[in-house]
Design an enzyme around this catalytic site. Structure first.
Site, short mmCIF file in Angstrom:
data_model
loop_
_atom_site.label_atom_id
_atom_site.label_comp_id
_atom_site.label_asym_id
_atom_site.label_seq_id
_atom_site.Cartn_x
_atom_site.Cartn_y
_atom_site.Cartn_z
N PHE A 1 -217.49 2.15 18.07
CA PHE A 1 -216.57 2.90 18.29
C PHE A 1 -216.37 2.95 20.11
CE2 PHE A 1 -217.95 4.33 14.30
CZ PHE A 1 -216.94 5.21 13.75
N THR B 1 -220.19 -0.35 12.44
CA THR B 1 -218.76 0.19 13.18
C THR B 1 -219.25 0.38 14.60
OG1 THR B 1 -217.80 0.87 11.14
CG2 THR B 1 -216.62 1.37 13.21
#
Length: 285
Positions: A178, A176
């Site tokens: 960010f 992921t």
């Protein structure tokens, strides 16, 4: 804020969430502030309860995080950095519970399919939870439970749970991305590799997007991301979110952005920031 106050960083989820891991990675000296929603993260910074925000924008398996690109331009915040967190899934339980005791687990709905093979191999049933780290906290408070939770190891450490199995995800590349965000834009920083993120809305003229992109091609500016989404409930008002390599003050980037301005109704730079060292590396690393 007094000089003795520890600076704070807001994130969505409970302590031990993957967003919390991103905060620990990027800003280990800051106090984490958990929030229930992305909007809550943004409010925490705008209201002065946190200095920075950590928000997920995309995942290598599931793509764009829902609603985040709509929220960013309206947030009043600006991007000052990025972080990549590899989604490593651990099976955790209360102390004294063994792997063979686990018959049922809870985790976020998105996390459960990523450990399907492990769960099937051990005959473990699953149930979705609103938040994996929150499920870990609930399990820690449930005396006598032999259930398990799937989450990151940080959640086990925070809640005093025992990790029974590590890296049980089916795919070893799930990562992921960010964005680290602050109230003020900072264009003063320079690094060997810079990224610039901006949003724009093309004018309603033939081939507007094609013409708008031409400046990046002719000036040799690499665009690493371009995504569209509707704004204002209209099928004709389309806004675009883009990442490019370089800094707005680089001559080539400046020329490309100037040319883009001719074909847009709106152009807003969300931030210029150093590329994360892991960008471009194999996601399984």
């Amino acid at each position: 804020m007094t000089a003795q106050t520890t600076p704070r960083i807001a994130f969505q989820g409970a302590l031990g969430a993957y967003s919390h891991e991103a905060c620990l990675q990027a800003c280990p000296d800051m106090e984490p502030v958990p929030c229930q929603s992305f909007e809550g993260v943004i409010r925490a910074v705008n209201e002065g309860r946190a200095e920075l925000a950590m928000l997920p924008v995309e995942n290598t398996t599931y793509g764009r995080v829902a609603d985040i690109h709509r929220l960013l331009p309206e947030s009043g915040l600006h991007i000052i950095g990025e972080a990549f967190v590899r989604v490593r899934i651990a099976l955790m339980a209360r102390p004294g519970v063994a792997l063979e005791d686990i018959k049922h687990v809870r985790a976020h709905l998105v996390l459960l399919p990523q450990a399907r093979s492990f769960l099937q191999q051990h005959g473990i049933t699953s149930e979705p939870a609103a938040d994996s780290a929150g499920a870990a906290a609930e399990l820690a408070a449930t005396e006598g439970s032999t259930d398990g939770v799937l989450a990151g190891e940080v959640a086990a450490e925070i809640n005093g749970l025992t990790v029974l199995a590590r890296d049980i995800e089916d795919m070893d590349h799930n990562t992921t991305r960010f964005l680290l965000m602050a109230p003020q834009i900072d264009l003063s920083r320079r690094a060997e590799r810079m990224l610039t993120t901006f949003v724009f809305e093309v004018r309603n003229i033939p081939a507007a997007l094609y013409k708008a992109m031409g400046g990046f091609a002719t000036n040799g500016v690499n665009m690493t991301k371009l995504e569209s989404y509707m704004v204002g409930g209209s099928f004709t008002a389309t806004q675009f979110y883009a990442d490019i390599e370089g800094h707005p003050e680089d001559p080539a980037v400046k020329r490309a952005l100037d040319e883009l301005g001719y074909f847009t109704n709106k152009l807003e730079i969300l931030g210029a920031y150093p590329a994360h060292p892991g960008r471009g590396a194999p996601t399984g690393m």
